[in-house]
Design a protein around this motif. Structure first.
Motif, PDB file in Angstrom:
ATOM      1  N   GLU A  24       1.177  -7.156   1.435  1.00  8.21           N
ATOM      2  CA  GLU A  24       0.288  -6.026   1.221  1.00  8.21           C
ATOM      3  C   GLU A  24       0.868  -4.758   1.838  1.00  8.21           C
ATOM      4  O   GLU A  24       0.612  -3.658   1.350  1.00  8.21           O
ATOM      5  CB  GLU A  24      -1.060  -6.355   1.846  1.00  8.21           C
ATOM      6  CG  GLU A  24      -2.184  -5.530   1.328  1.00  8.21           C
ATOM      7  CD  GLU A  24      -3.359  -5.623   2.267  1.00  8.21           C
ATOM      8  OE1 GLU A  24      -4.450  -5.434   1.807  1.00  8.21           O
ATOM      9  OE2 GLU A  24      -3.147  -5.875   3.468  1.00  8.21           O
ATOM     10  N   ALA A  25       1.651  -4.929   2.886  1.00  4.94           N
ATOM     11  CA  ALA A  25       2.227  -3.769   3.571  1.00  4.94           C
ATOM     12  C   ALA A  25       3.032  -2.911   2.599  1.00  4.94           C
ATOM     13  O   ALA A  25       3.086  -1.692   2.754  1.00  4.94           O
ATOM     14  CB  ALA A  25       3.111  -4.238   4.712  1.00  4.94           C
ATOM     15  N   ILE A  41       0.882  -0.570   0.931  1.00  2.17           N
ATOM     16  CA  ILE A  41       0.397   0.386   1.923  1.00  2.17           C
ATOM     17  C   ILE A  41       1.477   1.431   2.213  1.00  2.17           C
ATOM     18  O   ILE A  41       1.170   2.611   2.400  1.00  2.17           O
ATOM     19  CB  ILE A  41      -0.024  -0.350   3.207  1.00  2.17           C
ATOM     20  CG1 ILE A  41      -1.113  -1.364   2.901  1.00  2.17           C
ATOM     21  CG2 ILE A  41      -0.505   0.614   4.250  1.00  2.17           C
ATOM     22  CD1 ILE A  41      -2.371  -0.771   2.385  1.00  2.17           C
ATOM     23  N   TYR A  42       2.752   1.014   2.216  1.00  3.90           N
ATOM     24  CA  TYR A  42       3.818   1.999   2.433  1.00  3.90           C
ATOM     25  C   TYR A  42       3.775   3.062   1.340  1.00  3.90           C
ATOM     26  O   TYR A  42       3.867   4.264   1.614  1.00  3.90           O
ATOM     27  CB  TYR A  42       5.191   1.326   2.415  1.00  3.90           C
ATOM     28  CG  TYR A  42       5.452   0.420   3.566  1.00  3.90           C
ATOM     29  CD1 TYR A  42       4.737   0.553   4.741  1.00  3.90           C
ATOM     30  CD2 TYR A  42       6.405  -0.578   3.499  1.00  3.90           C
ATOM     31  CE1 TYR A  42       4.951  -0.279   5.804  1.00  3.90           C
ATOM     32  CE2 TYR A  42       6.627  -1.430   4.557  1.00  3.90           C
ATOM     33  CZ  TYR A  42       5.893  -1.269   5.705  1.00  3.90           C
ATOM     34  OH  TYR A  42       6.110  -2.108   6.744  1.00  3.90           O
ATOM     35  N   PHE A  56       1.233   3.885  -0.412  1.00  5.68           N
ATOM     36  CA  PHE A  56      -0.011   4.621  -0.206  1.00  5.68           C
ATOM     37  C   PHE A  56       0.173   5.703   0.863  1.00  5.68           C
ATOM     38  O   PHE A  56      -0.198   6.867   0.682  1.00  5.68           O
ATOM     39  CB  PHE A  56      -1.065   3.604   0.223  1.00  5.68           C
ATOM     40  CG  PHE A  56      -2.455   4.117   0.281  1.00  5.68           C
ATOM     41  CD1 PHE A  56      -3.103   4.525  -0.872  1.00  5.68           C
ATOM     42  CD2 PHE A  56      -3.134   4.178   1.473  1.00  5.68           C
ATOM     43  CE1 PHE A  56      -4.392   4.983  -0.822  1.00  5.68           C
ATOM     44  CE2 PHE A  56      -4.418   4.633   1.527  1.00  5.68           C
ATOM     45  CZ  PHE A  56      -5.052   5.035   0.380  1.00  5.68           C
ATOM     46  N   VAL A  57       0.804   5.297   1.990  1.00  8.43           N
ATOM     47  CA  VAL A  57       1.017   6.246   3.086  1.00  8.43           C
ATOM     48  C   VAL A  57       1.965   7.357   2.644  1.00  8.43           C
ATOM     49  O   VAL A  57       1.744   8.544   2.934  1.00  8.43           O
ATOM     50  CB  VAL A  57       1.551   5.492   4.317  1.00  8.43           C
ATOM     51  CG1 VAL A  57       1.976   6.474   5.384  1.00  8.43           C
ATOM     52  CG2 VAL A  57       0.482   4.587   4.878  1.00  8.43           C
ATOM     53  N   GLY A 109      -0.398 -10.226   4.732  1.00  9.10           N
ATOM     54  CA  GLY A 109      -0.182  -8.984   5.476  1.00  9.10           C
ATOM     55  C   GLY A 109       1.164  -8.373   5.159  1.00  9.10           C
ATOM     56  O   GLY A 109       1.270  -7.174   4.889  1.00  9.10           O
ATOM     57  N   PHE A 110       2.202  -9.222   5.145  1.00 10.21           N
ATOM     58  CA  PHE A 110       3.547  -8.710   4.866  1.00 10.21           C
ATOM     59  C   PHE A 110       3.634  -8.145   3.457  1.00 10.21           C
ATOM     60  O   PHE A 110       4.212  -7.078   3.232  1.00 10.21           O
ATOM     61  CB  PHE A 110       4.567  -9.835   5.007  1.00 10.21           C
ATOM     62  CG  PHE A 110       5.007 -10.057   6.413  1.00 10.21           C
ATOM     63  CD1 PHE A 110       5.565  -9.029   7.139  1.00 10.21           C
ATOM     64  CD2 PHE A 110       4.865 -11.285   7.018  1.00 10.21           C
ATOM     65  CE1 PHE A 110       5.961  -9.221   8.436  1.00 10.21           C
ATOM     66  CE2 PHE A 110       5.258 -11.497   8.315  1.00 10.21           C
ATOM     67  CZ  PHE A 110       5.808 -10.464   9.028  1.00 10.21           C
ATOM     68  N   PHE A 126       0.105   9.822   0.777  1.00 14.61           N
ATOM     69  CA  PHE A 126      -0.700  10.734   1.589  1.00 14.61           C
ATOM     70  C   PHE A 126       0.165  11.777   2.280  1.00 14.61           C
ATOM     71  O   PHE A 126      -0.264  12.906   2.474  1.00 14.61           O
ATOM     72  CB  PHE A 126      -1.515   9.960   2.617  1.00 14.61           C
ATOM     73  CG  PHE A 126      -2.831   9.534   2.065  1.00 14.61           C
ATOM     74  CD1 PHE A 126      -3.795  10.477   1.771  1.00 14.61           C
ATOM     75  CD2 PHE A 126      -3.094   8.211   1.805  1.00 14.61           C
ATOM     76  CE1 PHE A 126      -4.995  10.096   1.231  1.00 14.61           C
ATOM     77  CE2 PHE A 126      -4.288   7.827   1.269  1.00 14.61           C
ATOM     78  CZ  PHE A 126      -5.244   8.772   0.981  1.00 14.61           C
TER      79      PHE A 126
END
Lengths: 444, 77
Positions: B59-60, B63-64, B66-67, B56-57, B70
């Motif tokens: 992968e975050a 995701i950062y 990715f966000v 989770g840590f 967006f």
């Protein structure tokens, strides 16, 4: 358990049931939009034929081992290809075809099968209600059938104006901006009743509505699961599944939180189930996962953050909390490092809600976008009608990504809950809650 | 080279770089966890939980990116 076999019987029954469902829907649609009704009936026919051909193929294929020739196999395969795909292609050549009813018709046997499997899983039998209803109707004679026909036509007459208006709306609002989300039932409701204030409010606050839906769904699930516990000692399947989840999570968080587990476990579990239900709602067609907006995830992360800080103040005391934030300085070097340690700890604490919310949002949003992209590619294939043969493989790929989405939904809910318990663990006093572990280590 | 073109070029590359880094991290973590599980199958649940949290840590970070993509996507125009 149940004497009647459920395999082929289930499929035949669900196809039969889907015929009736499609017939009723088409009859309701016929006065207002004949093209839509015909599209729906055609879709149902094609999918039912697909399933019947498949059943025949499987039968021939399994009998082949006993020395039957291969000619029937090829023949049935050719007939299936010609009828199903040829029929689909011919449909796309029909100019007044409506795609929403067609897709509804195509999914009708699958829907019937899904409903029947759910009923089977809940041990209510393949279809007690329609069976009982038809038996009652048969006993009552022709008057009941007449009443059913009258009821159906009454519904059709009531629904006709609304449907006709919706058809006009759809044709008008075709060229919207880029498709970002799949339509859910709130959007469809808004299309059908554009002037209703309640529906309009629901359309504006979709996220809220679906968060409530998730809460209600999980409430009903847990209520149904634990309802049997009062009546009998033997747990049912729902109760078993719920207890399995709760117990395995309890063992995990109990290993981290020790004696504090009793206080914080309900919160962790509540947030786990809430996020899990919201995530999984995104897979159900016509629903949307609320967690694919940053608002919801940020709210959840902020609640967690504040609760963690409050539990720290409560357990360590105000002075102990400040001491914890300063990195527990005990010697001269520790005090000398204070100007560096305090901002670092503060930043670390503030990064927690940001990372929690962005992780959940990013994952769920990414998965949803992926599925939207593939679904729109499938719809494009159907719509351009040249690539109609590309639609089935694309549907398969979409289904695969939906499997992946299921996995991501569960893992992200798990990660949120586990990280919440990790944050509690980091905030709570460390020395006291592992006496068993320490004794264990000494004994060795 | 204007702003929009720069952004349009940089965002995918940024996501790719983040993904490469996360991939390395996940690989190292998975390898360590698998080896530990193979060596001591009896502590498998504990390792699995720690592994999932670590995933989770790590992968975050992707995701950062990715966000961020967006948030900045609308400015490409």
């Amino acid at each position: 358990m149940r004497p009647a076999g459920n395999g082929p019987d289930l499929m035949e029954r669900s196809i039969r049931a889907s015929f009736w469902m499609a017939l009723a829907l088409a009859a309701a649609l016929l006065p207002a939009r004949p093209a839509a009704a015909l599209s729906l009936a055609a879709g149902e026919l094609i999918m039912a034929a697909n399933f019947l051909f498949l059943a025949r193929l499987v039968k021939v294929f399994t009998e082949r081992a006993r020395g039957v020739r291969e000619l029937p196999l090829l023949g049935w395969a050719a007939a299936k290809t010609a009828f199903v795909y040829g029929g689909a292609f011919a449909l796309t050549r029909w100019p007044s075809l409506e795609y929403l009813p067609l897709l509804l018709g195509l999914s009708m046997p699958l829907l019937a099968m899904l409903l029947k499997s759910i009923m089977l899983a809940l041990r209510t039998g393949p279809s007690p209600f329609p069976r009982r209803a038809t038996q009652t109707a048969g006993a009552l004679g022709p008057s009941a059938k007449l009443a059913a026909v009258l009821l159906l036509s009454g519904v059709a007459a009531l629904a006709a104006p609304a449907l006709a208006r919706a058809g006009g709306e759809e044709a008008g609002g075709e060229h919207a901006a880029g498709v970002q989300h799949l339509p859910n039932w709130v959007v469809i409701l808004n299309d059908y009743f554009p002037n209703n204030p309640v529906v309009h409010w629901m359309h504006q606050n979709e996220v809220l509505v679906f968060a409530w839906v998730a809460g209600i769904v999980f409430f009903l699930y847990s209520w149904f699961a634990m309802r049997g516990a009062r009546r009998s000692v033997v747990p049912g399947p729902l109760q078993n599944s719920l207890e399995w989840m709760v117990e395995s999570m309890e063992s995990v968080t109990g290993g981290m939180l020790g004696r504090h587990n009793e206080r914080y476990f309900p919160y962790i579990m509540a947030i786990f189930f809430y996020i899990l239900t919201m995530n999984l709602l995104g897979i159900v067609p016509g629903f949307k996962s609320s967690t694919d907006t940053l608002d919801v995830t940020l709210a959840l992360a902020l609640i967690t953050f504040l609760y963690v800080q409050w539990s720290g103040i409560r357990n360590l005391g105000p002075l102990g909390y400040i001491d914890h934030m300063a990195g527990s300085p005990r010697d001269i070097i520790g005090f000398a490092m204070l100007p560096i340690m305090i901002p670092v700890h503060l930043l670390g604490e503030l990064a927690k809600p940001v990372s929690l919310s962005c992780r959940l949002f990013g994952n769920i949003f990414g998965e949803d976008t992926l599925v939207v992209v593939f679904v729109s590619a499938t719809a494009l294939c159907l719509k351009t009608s040249l690539l109609v043969l590309g639609a089935p493989p694309l549907m398969g790929i979409t289904a695969l990504f939906m499997l992946l989405q299921t996995l991501t939904s569960i893992v992200q809910a798990l990660i949120f809950a586990l990280l919440t318990s990790v944050y509690f663990y980091m905030m709570l006093p460390h020395e006291e809650h592992t006496p068993e572990g320490a004794e264990h280590a000494h004994a060795h | 080279m204007n702003f929009a073109a720069t952004l349009g070029l940089a965002l995918p590359i940024g996501i790719g770089l983040a993904a490469i880094g996360s991939g390395f991290g996940l690989g190292l973590m998975g390898r360590g966890a698998m080896e530990a599980m193979g060596r001591q199958p009896e502590v498998l649940p504990k390792i699995q939980v720690a592994m999932i949290i670590g995933f989770g840590f790590i992968e975050a970070l992707t995701i950062y990116a990715f966000v961020t993509m967006f948030f900045l996507q609308g400015k490409i125009g």
